[in-house]
Design an enzyme around this catalytic site. Structure first.
Site, mmCIF file in Angstrom:
data_model
loop_
_atom_site.group_PDB
_atom_site.id
_atom_site.type_symbol
_atom_site.label_atom_id
_atom_site.label_comp_id
_atom_site.label_asym_id
_atom_site.label_seq_id
_atom_site.Cartn_x
_atom_site.Cartn_y
_atom_site.Cartn_z
ATOM 1 N N VAL A 7 41.478 -21.273 7.016
ATOM 2 C CA VAL A 7 42.481 -21.367 5.952
ATOM 3 C C VAL A 7 43.216 -22.696 6.005
ATOM 4 O O VAL A 7 43.394 -23.364 4.982
ATOM 5 C CB VAL A 7 43.486 -20.198 6.052
ATOM 6 C CG1 VAL A 7 44.564 -20.321 4.972
ATOM 7 C CG2 VAL A 7 42.768 -18.861 5.918
ATOM 8 N N LYS B 199 50.067 -11.975 9.392
ATOM 9 C CA LYS B 199 50.530 -10.587 9.228
ATOM 10 C C LYS B 199 50.858 -9.927 10.555
ATOM 11 O O LYS B 199 51.779 -9.112 10.650
ATOM 12 C CB LYS B 199 49.518 -9.748 8.460
ATOM 13 C CG LYS B 199 48.178 -9.501 9.162
ATOM 14 C CD LYS B 199 47.163 -10.527 8.780
ATOM 15 C CE LYS B 199 45.802 -10.257 9.392
ATOM 16 N NZ LYS B 199 44.844 -11.322 9.028
ATOM 17 N N GLU C 43 53.280 -14.957 1.386
ATOM 18 C CA GLU C 43 52.382 -14.377 0.398
ATOM 19 C C GLU C 43 50.970 -14.176 0.953
ATOM 20 O O GLU C 43 50.301 -13.182 0.655
ATOM 21 C CB GLU C 43 52.316 -15.259 -0.851
ATOM 22 C CG GLU C 43 51.384 -14.754 -1.936
ATOM 23 C CD GLU C 43 51.831 -13.431 -2.538
ATOM 24 O OE1 GLU C 43 51.114 -12.426 -2.355
ATOM 25 O OE2 GLU C 43 52.880 -13.401 -3.187
ATOM 26 N N VAL D 290 49.143 -10.803 3.225
ATOM 27 C CA VAL D 290 48.544 -9.559 2.742
ATOM 28 C C VAL D 290 47.599 -9.852 1.589
ATOM 29 O O VAL D 290 47.995 -10.457 0.589
ATOM 30 C CB VAL D 290 49.620 -8.554 2.273
ATOM 31 C CG1 VAL D 290 48.957 -7.259 1.807
ATOM 32 C CG2 VAL D 290 50.615 -8.258 3.380
ATOM 33 N N GLY E 87 45.042 -11.857 0.980
ATOM 34 C CA GLY E 87 44.516 -13.162 0.601
ATOM 35 C C GLY E 87 45.095 -13.699 -0.697
ATOM 36 O O GLY E 87 46.306 -13.904 -0.821
ATOM 37 N N GLY F 104 29.304 -13.119 8.818
ATOM 38 C CA GLY F 104 30.608 -13.743 9.021
ATOM 39 C C GLY F 104 31.783 -12.956 8.485
ATOM 40 O O GLY F 104 32.911 -13.440 8.500
ATOM 41 N N GLU G 191 34.395 -10.327 12.959
ATOM 42 C CA GLU G 191 34.482 -11.151 14.156
ATOM 43 C C GLU G 191 33.554 -10.604 15.242
ATOM 44 O O GLU G 191 33.096 -9.465 15.183
ATOM 45 C CB GLU G 191 35.919 -11.164 14.687
ATOM 46 C CG GLU G 191 36.961 -11.665 13.701
ATOM 47 C CD GLU G 191 36.885 -13.168 13.487
ATOM 48 O OE1 GLU G 191 36.237 -13.862 14.315
ATOM 49 O OE2 GLU G 191 37.452 -13.646 12.487
ATOM 50 N N LYS H 55 49.416 -4.998 7.638
ATOM 51 C CA LYS H 55 49.651 -5.250 6.218
ATOM 52 C C LYS H 55 50.397 -4.082 5.568
ATOM 53 O O LYS H 55 51.254 -4.295 4.698
ATOM 54 C CB LYS H 55 48.314 -5.499 5.513
ATOM 55 C CG LYS H 55 47.609 -6.760 6.000
ATOM 56 C CD LYS H 55 46.189 -6.856 5.486
ATOM 57 C CE LYS H 55 45.493 -8.098 6.007
ATOM 58 N NZ LYS H 55 44.059 -8.148 5.633
ATOM 59 N N GLY I 70 38.937 -15.256 3.151
ATOM 60 C CA GLY I 70 38.229 -16.502 2.864
ATOM 61 C C GLY I 70 39.173 -17.680 2.827
ATOM 62 O O GLY I 70 40.352 -17.544 2.472
#
Length: 440
Positions: free
Chosen positions: A14, A103, A127, A130, A132, A185, A188, A203, A305
């Site tokens: 990210v 989170k 923002e 939770v 994405g 992917g 994990e 969340k 993502g």
């Protein structure tokens, strides 16, 4: 135009996309914020490591403290509890604005962070914590500030949704679906936080805190993951016109005495095929919000993502930069309601209980009696052969599988039913318990 100096903590999936978008869309972002965004430092563990996004080597540093001290705005995208907690507290204690997508940190230490922010006039945005790119945090905090929220539920973990979707569409076992998710992917190498429901629980706590103006931590959330879901569970759900989804559920509960409580839980749930949540596939997220006046609203989109989540981070960055440059304050923690958390045993829902029994006269009446003795009303019962035999001293006895659907009952009552079934000589095993939270 004013300049806002930014420190980015973490340049992973990210963080690297946040940096890329600031570099590529800087002009538009500045116009929206009324301030230029100047990335002054990017904090990483290893400045020499290869990266997906090209970053000016002069920006890379391992000194998080110095980066925070020199910044106006800190973007924390490291993840986990430490060192993010220490670093975020350092920034907030200096009155610096913090934008985070963490989170786990918020669910575990939110009250501490909010208090330090309030004491130092700092702003805290989250923002991206939770769902994405799905703007549910803003929706609950801002767009629905004029309504009374009754319930929030939805799919907030893409990994588990991908696994359950694969099991449903291909008939794969849990183990095979998890392996495929890891290969692609979506999961994990250590998928525990996802498949055991811990990510969704964090969340859920954040959503409940926003919806009900009450401090809710991850420790308040009753959690059950998907690792026990079998291909038989999936097939049984399909036979009943349902799919299984891992849902986060936060609802306002009014008791008979008029007091209001908050119920928060995460567990696999039967969802009717014709319900909107049943058609949320792959790694997508969807949250349904029930408001007293607004009625039902649904938020849907990519819940994970790099690029999608980065857009949520940047929505906060634009707002934060505008306040820094032009004055104003970010959102404050609102916990005026201070509602108590409903004990897990008092949560009410419907259940599907599956048990393998000895197929002999009187067993069905005995099982029904156990439910009745614990105040759990049965809606329907179906039976099929178990296709195996159980050996007893007097010979082999056939077995059968009972699938029992209940009316609404408390978790405590259902737990006692299961305990009594397991103690019964007529019941071999209670093999599956699923809940039914939504109607078509």
């Amino acid at each position: 135009m004013a300049t806002v100096n930014v420190a980015v903590l973490g340049a992973g999936t990210v963080g690297s996309q946040v940096i890329r978008l600031i570099q590529e869309e800087g002009g538009d972002l500045a116009a929206r914020a009324g301030a230029d965004l100047n990335i002054q430092a990017v904090v990483v563990r290893n400045v020499s490591a290869p990266r997906d996004v090209e970053i000016d080597p002069a920006l890379l540093t391992t000194d998080a403290n110095q980066a925070i001290d020199n910044a106006d705005l800190v973007i924390e995208l490291i993840g986990g509890i430490e060192p993010p907690r220490t670093l975020v507290l350092r920034a907030l204690s200096q009155g610096k604005t913090v934008v985070t997508g963490n989170k786990a940190l918020l669910a575990a230490h939110g009250p501490e962070l909010y208090e330090v922010a309030a004491q130092n006039g700092a702003d805290l945005y989250y923002e991206a914590a939770v769902a994405g790119a799905v703007p549910v945090v803003y929706g609950l905090r801002e767009s629905l500030a004029g309504d009374k929220i009754l319930r929030v539920l939805g799919i907030v973990n893409g990994t588990t949704n991908f696994i359950l979707d694969s099991m449903t569409s291909t008939g794969a076992s849990y183990e095979d679906a998890l392996a495929e998710a890891q290969r692609l992917g979506f999961a994990e190498a250590d998928p525990t936080a996802d498949v055991e429901g811990l990510d969704a629980a964090a969340k859920c706590a954040i959503l409940a805190s926003l919806a009900f103006h009450t401090r809710v931590s991850i420790d308040d959330v009753a959690v059950e993951g998907i690792s026990s879901i079998t291909a038989d569970d999936i097939a049984e759900a399909e036979a009943g016109g349902n799919v299984i989804k891992l849902l986060a559920i936060a609802e306002r509960v009014t008791k008979d005495d008029g007091t209001e409580w908050v119920s928060v839980r995460v567990h696999p749930t039967l969802v009717p095929r014709d319900h909107a949540l049943a058609n949320v596939n792959g790694a997508f997220n969807s949250i349904v919000v029930d408001g007293e006046s607004a009625g039902r609203l649904m938020f849907y989109g990519q819940g994970a993502g790099g690029a999608p989540t980065a857009t949520a981070v940047l929505s906060d960055v634009v707002a934060a930069a505008s306040h820094i440059a032009n004055g104003g304050n970010g959102p404050r923690e609102l916990v005026y309601a201070n509602l108590p958390i409903l004990p897990r045993a008092e949560a009410v829902t419907r259940y599907q209980v599956q048990a393998e029994i000895r197929d002999r006269v009187g067993v069905l009446a005995e099982v029904a009696g156990i439910f009745a003795a614990n105040g759990v009303s049965i809606k329907s019962v179906s039976q099929r052969d178990a296709n195996d035999e159980v050996s007893e001293g007097s010979g082999d006895l056939k077995t059968a599988v009972l699938t029992i659907l209940t009316h609404r009952a408390t978790e405590g009552s259902l737990e006692q039913v299961v305990a009594d079934l397991n103690d019964s000589a007529s019941v071999i095993e209670v093999s599956s318990i699923l809940r039914s939270e939504v109607s078509a």
